[in-house]
Design a protein around this motif. Structure first.
Motif, mmCIF file in Angstrom:
data_model
loop_
_atom_site.group_PDB
_atom_site.id
_atom_site.type_symbol
_atom_site.label_atom_id
_atom_site.label_comp_id
_atom_site.label_asym_id
_atom_site.label_seq_id
_atom_site.Cartn_x
_atom_site.Cartn_y
_atom_site.Cartn_z
ATOM 1 N N GLU A 57 0.725 -1.235 -0.094
ATOM 2 C CA GLU A 57 -0.005 -0.227 0.064
ATOM 3 C C GLU A 57 1.011 1.246 0.113
ATOM 4 N N VAL A 58 0.611 2.323 -0.858
ATOM 5 C CA VAL A 58 1.328 3.496 -0.717
ATOM 6 C C VAL A 58 0.996 4.206 0.461
ATOM 7 N N VAL A 59 1.864 4.576 1.212
ATOM 8 C CA VAL A 59 2.159 5.071 2.583
ATOM 9 C C VAL A 59 2.887 6.247 2.492
ATOM 10 N N GLY A 60 3.841 6.752 1.510
ATOM 11 C CA GLY A 60 4.696 7.817 1.474
ATOM 12 C C GLY A 60 5.016 8.053 0.156
ATOM 13 N N PHE A 61 5.690 9.297 0.145
ATOM 14 C CA PHE A 61 6.107 10.003 -1.223
ATOM 15 C C PHE A 61 7.328 10.827 -0.643
ATOM 16 N N ILE A 62 8.302 10.555 -1.671
ATOM 17 C CA ILE A 62 9.449 11.579 -1.630
ATOM 18 C C ILE A 62 9.936 11.908 -2.882
ATOM 19 N N LYS A 63 10.263 13.224 -3.113
ATOM 20 C CA LYS A 63 10.846 13.524 -4.301
ATOM 21 C C LYS A 63 12.183 14.247 -3.979
ATOM 22 N N GLY A 64 13.138 13.761 -4.944
ATOM 23 C CA GLY A 64 14.275 14.455 -4.531
ATOM 24 C C GLY A 64 14.806 15.029 -5.967
ATOM 25 N N SER A 65 15.718 15.822 -6.121
ATOM 26 C CA SER A 65 16.447 16.479 -7.157
ATOM 27 C C SER A 65 17.797 16.532 -7.184
ATOM 28 N N PHE A 66 18.410 16.108 -8.127
ATOM 29 C CA PHE A 66 19.767 15.862 -8.560
ATOM 30 C C PHE A 66 20.305 16.657 -9.545
ATOM 31 N N ASP A 67 20.835 17.968 -9.436
ATOM 32 C CA ASP A 67 21.435 18.628 -10.436
ATOM 33 C C ASP A 67 22.838 19.402 -9.980
ATOM 34 N N PRO A 68 23.688 18.749 -10.381
ATOM 35 C CA PRO A 68 25.189 19.124 -9.932
ATOM 36 C C PRO A 68 25.448 20.553 -10.557
ATOM 37 N N HIS A 69 24.522 21.070 -11.492
ATOM 38 C CA HIS A 69 24.942 22.353 -12.203
ATOM 39 C C HIS A 69 23.924 23.374 -11.572
ATOM 40 N N GLU A 70 23.041 22.956 -10.507
ATOM 41 C CA GLU A 70 22.232 24.199 -10.030
ATOM 42 C C GLU A 70 22.936 25.152 -9.462
ATOM 43 N N CYS A 77 21.385 18.667 -4.497
ATOM 44 C CA CYS A 77 21.158 17.242 -4.239
ATOM 45 C C CYS A 77 19.961 17.575 -2.995
ATOM 46 N N CYS A 78 18.842 17.418 -3.268
ATOM 47 C CA CYS A 78 17.812 17.895 -2.235
ATOM 48 C C CYS A 78 16.481 16.968 -1.933
ATOM 49 N N ILE A 79 15.998 16.740 -0.755
ATOM 50 C CA ILE A 79 14.712 16.406 -0.686
ATOM 51 C C ILE A 79 13.720 17.539 -1.184
ATOM 52 N N TRP A 80 12.995 17.481 -2.119
ATOM 53 C CA TRP A 80 12.223 18.482 -2.658
ATOM 54 C C TRP A 80 10.613 18.529 -1.688
ATOM 55 N N SER A 81 10.364 17.247 -1.557
ATOM 56 C CA SER A 81 9.137 16.840 -0.659
ATOM 57 C C SER A 81 9.224 15.502 -0.258
ATOM 58 N N ILE A 82 8.409 15.058 1.098
ATOM 59 C CA ILE A 82 8.290 13.981 1.671
ATOM 60 C C ILE A 82 7.047 13.992 2.416
ATOM 61 N N ASN A 83 6.127 13.197 2.133
ATOM 62 C CA ASN A 83 4.970 13.020 3.204
ATOM 63 C C ASN A 83 4.856 11.607 3.380
ATOM 64 N N VAL A 84 4.283 11.518 4.376
ATOM 65 C CA VAL A 84 3.898 10.083 5.019
ATOM 66 C C VAL A 84 2.475 10.118 5.674
ATOM 67 N N LEU A 113 23.263 15.867 1.162
ATOM 68 C CA LEU A 113 21.892 15.906 1.064
ATOM 69 C C LEU A 113 21.116 16.993 1.719
ATOM 70 N N THR A 114 20.422 18.068 1.099
ATOM 71 C CA THR A 114 19.896 18.862 1.643
ATOM 72 C C THR A 114 18.543 18.995 1.677
ATOM 73 N N VAL A 115 17.730 19.714 2.741
ATOM 74 C CA VAL A 115 16.373 19.666 2.780
ATOM 75 C C VAL A 115 15.898 21.278 3.436
ATOM 76 N N ILE A 116 15.000 21.725 3.132
ATOM 77 C CA ILE A 116 14.537 22.933 3.725
ATOM 78 C C ILE A 116 13.111 22.748 4.343
ATOM 79 N N TRP A 117 13.020 23.336 5.703
ATOM 80 C CA TRP A 117 11.922 23.136 6.309
ATOM 81 C C TRP A 117 11.523 24.387 7.132
ATOM 82 N N GLU A 118 10.139 24.646 7.571
ATOM 83 C CA GLU A 118 9.875 25.636 8.219
ATOM 84 C C GLU A 118 9.813 25.159 9.622
#
Length: 150
Positions: A57-70, A77-84, A113-118
């Motif tokens: 069963e789908v219980v989570g979602f994670i989206k990363g981004s990998f762009d060494p030229h950003e 190299c970051c976690i763009w979103s994560i939901n559980v 690996l980075t992530v941004i949160w409030e």
């Protein structure tokens, strides 16, 4: 322990991923202001969207981004979103997703690996600190930039 695995987001899983119900108060932290602003300039080809399945069963979602030229290091190299799903929180789903993304990042040669949160009462800060991220700065909107050495 539940059987957890990651698989690419697909037509078969996208509805379930978009329908994940978070705990009350968590919705306001789903998209940091910095992500909403940067979304127009991020390369969509750099995205790595995955669902987490627990016993099929789908219980989570994670989206990363990998762009060494950003140009912005926090988006290379970051976690763009994560939901559980609320019902799956506390089962190790989020940790499993972060570790899966970290493994993919290592395989692509990234060392951070980075992530941004409030910050906030129902926010994700405790989770990110618990899985090993350390605050290393702030965005211009006052959000935390966290980093995890790989």
């Amino acid at each position: 322990m539940a059987d957890l695995h990651l698989e690419p987001l697909s037509a078969a899983t996208v509805v379930a991923a978009n329908s994940l119900t978070l705990k009350p108060g968590q919705e306001q932290y789903a998209v940091p202001i910095s992500h909403a602003e940067a979304e127009q300039t991020i390369d969509p080809e750099a995205a790595w969207p995955r669902v987490v399945l627990e016993d099929g069963e789908v219980v989570g979602f994670i989206k990363g981004s990998f762009d060494p030229h950003e140009s912005r290091p926090e988006f290379r190299c970051c976690i763009w979103s994560i939901n559980v799903a609320a019902t799956a929180q506390g089962h190790g789903v989020g940790r499993f997703a972060v570790h899966g993304l970290a493994d993919e990042a290592r395989s692509r040669g990234f060392t951070r690996l980075t992530v941004i949160w409030e910050r906030g009462d129902a926010g994700p800060e405790d989770f990110f600190l618990h899985v090993g991220f350390r605050p290393e700065g702030e965005t211009r909107f006052g959000e935390v930039i966290g980093a995890l050495d790989l």
